[in-house]
Scaffold this motif. Structure first.
Motif, mmCIF file in Angstrom:
data_model
loop_
_atom_site.group_PDB
_atom_site.id
_atom_site.type_symbol
_atom_site.label_atom_id
_atom_site.label_comp_id
_atom_site.label_asym_id
_atom_site.label_seq_id
_atom_site.Cartn_x
_atom_site.Cartn_y
_atom_site.Cartn_z
ATOM 1 N N ASN A 1 0.796 -1.220 0.000
ATOM 2 C CA ASN A 1 0.000 0.000 0.000
ATOM 3 C C ASN A 1 0.832 1.275 0.000
ATOM 4 N N THR A 2 2.141 1.157 -0.173
ATOM 5 C CA THR A 2 2.982 2.345 -0.307
ATOM 6 C C THR A 2 3.349 2.540 -1.771
ATOM 7 N N PRO A 3 3.519 3.784 -2.210
ATOM 8 C CA PRO A 3 3.960 4.015 -3.578
ATOM 9 C C PRO A 3 5.284 3.339 -3.903
ATOM 10 N N LEU A 4 6.153 3.212 -2.921
ATOM 11 C CA LEU A 4 7.454 2.584 -3.150
ATOM 12 C C LEU A 4 7.398 1.067 -3.086
ATOM 13 N N ARG A 5 6.237 0.524 -2.668
ATOM 14 C CA ARG A 5 6.045 -0.927 -2.547
ATOM 15 C C ARG A 5 7.089 -1.574 -1.629
ATOM 16 N N SER A 6 7.413 -0.847 -0.560
ATOM 17 C CA SER A 6 8.372 -1.383 0.399
ATOM 18 C C SER A 6 8.094 -0.790 1.771
ATOM 19 N N VAL A 7 8.586 -1.462 2.800
ATOM 20 C CA VAL A 7 8.497 -0.962 4.165
ATOM 21 C C VAL A 7 9.793 -0.226 4.484
#
Length: 253
Positions: free
Chosen positions: A212-218
């Motif tokens: 769910n982040t634009p960067l697709r990472s935590v």
């Protein structure tokens, strides 16, 4: 003042996010006080890793006398007052939504512990460092917050309330200390992959956040620590009283 000229206090710096923040400042040439409460071995190991421009200093940040003593020792050791305070220390907490105290049974003692760690601790460090900052006509206070008070997807009542109070303190201190050349700002992250506090978080939660982040990472602790440097740098000289969310774009309002 360039970062390489600063004496930086990082509270709770022996482990977790604090360790990464200490490393980030050390990599820029700053002198760094690695504050710890109980993690003496980890703090001294970090000093061994980072070298002579670092100093391990024991202090419970909720105890003003201990903070004053630690800062006095650091000033004597480095020959300069603290210019930068990073309020990172966290009262004992585990980010596990399944095990959290629910609204019907959470007690005030849980709130008190978090308020003492976040708000009382920050007030103690700022007040202890303030004379040196005022003498230099320069200071940077950087408080570590959370994106949960903007997006309380998991209702950690005590932790979130304390960090929201710390944001209020950030803004009132900014107004009070600005005439002395001192900026006060906050950086707020979400779950970091991974720290001691987030170790109990199920892997499925991390996967959901990443998706769910634009960067697709935590966000990692090292990535978050890089952002902390901005508020200590000359590039932020006109920024104060602000809250920068550093979570890969998960919270965007």
């Amino acid at each position: 003042m360039q970062i390489s000229e600063q004496l930086v206090l990082v509270t709770g710096a022996a482990r977790g996010l604090g360790q990464h923040i200490a490393r980030a400042f050390a990599a820029q040439g700053a002198r760094v006080i690695i504050n710890y409460h109980r993690s003496a071995d980890a703090a001294h190991a970090l000093v061994q890793e980072l070298g002579p421009r670092t100093l391990a200093a024991q202090a419970d940040v909720t105890d003003r006398h201990q903070v004053d003593t630690a800062l006095a020792l650091a000033q004597a050791h480095f020959g300069q007052p603290v210019s930068t305070v990073v309020n990172n220390a966290l009262a004992s907490f585990s980010f596990n939504g399944d095990a959290r105290d629910k609204a019907d049974r959470i007690g005030w003692a849980s709130f008190q512990a978090q308020f003492d760690g976040s708000v009382r601790g920050a007030l103690n460090t700022v007040q202890a460092a303030l004379p040196g900052m005022q003498a230099q006509r320069f200071g940077r206070v950087i408080n570590i917050g959370t994106n949960l008070f903007q997006n309380p997807v998991v209702p950690y009542h005590d932790y979130t309330a304390a960090k929201a109070a710390l944001l209020s303190l950030t803004r009132t201190l900014a107004g009070d200390l600005g005439p002395d050349g001192i900026t006060v700002n906050m950086l707020s992250g979400g779950l970091l992959r991974s720290t001691d506090a987030s170790a109990a978080t199920p892997e499925a939660v991390f996967d959901y956040i990443a998706a769910n982040t634009p960067l697709r990472s935590v966000t990692t602790p090292a990535e978050f620590a890089d952002a902390v440097l901005f508020f200590a740098s000359p590039w932020s000289r006109a920024v104060s009283g602000q809250n920068l969310v550093v979570d890969g774009g998960l919270v965007r309002d």
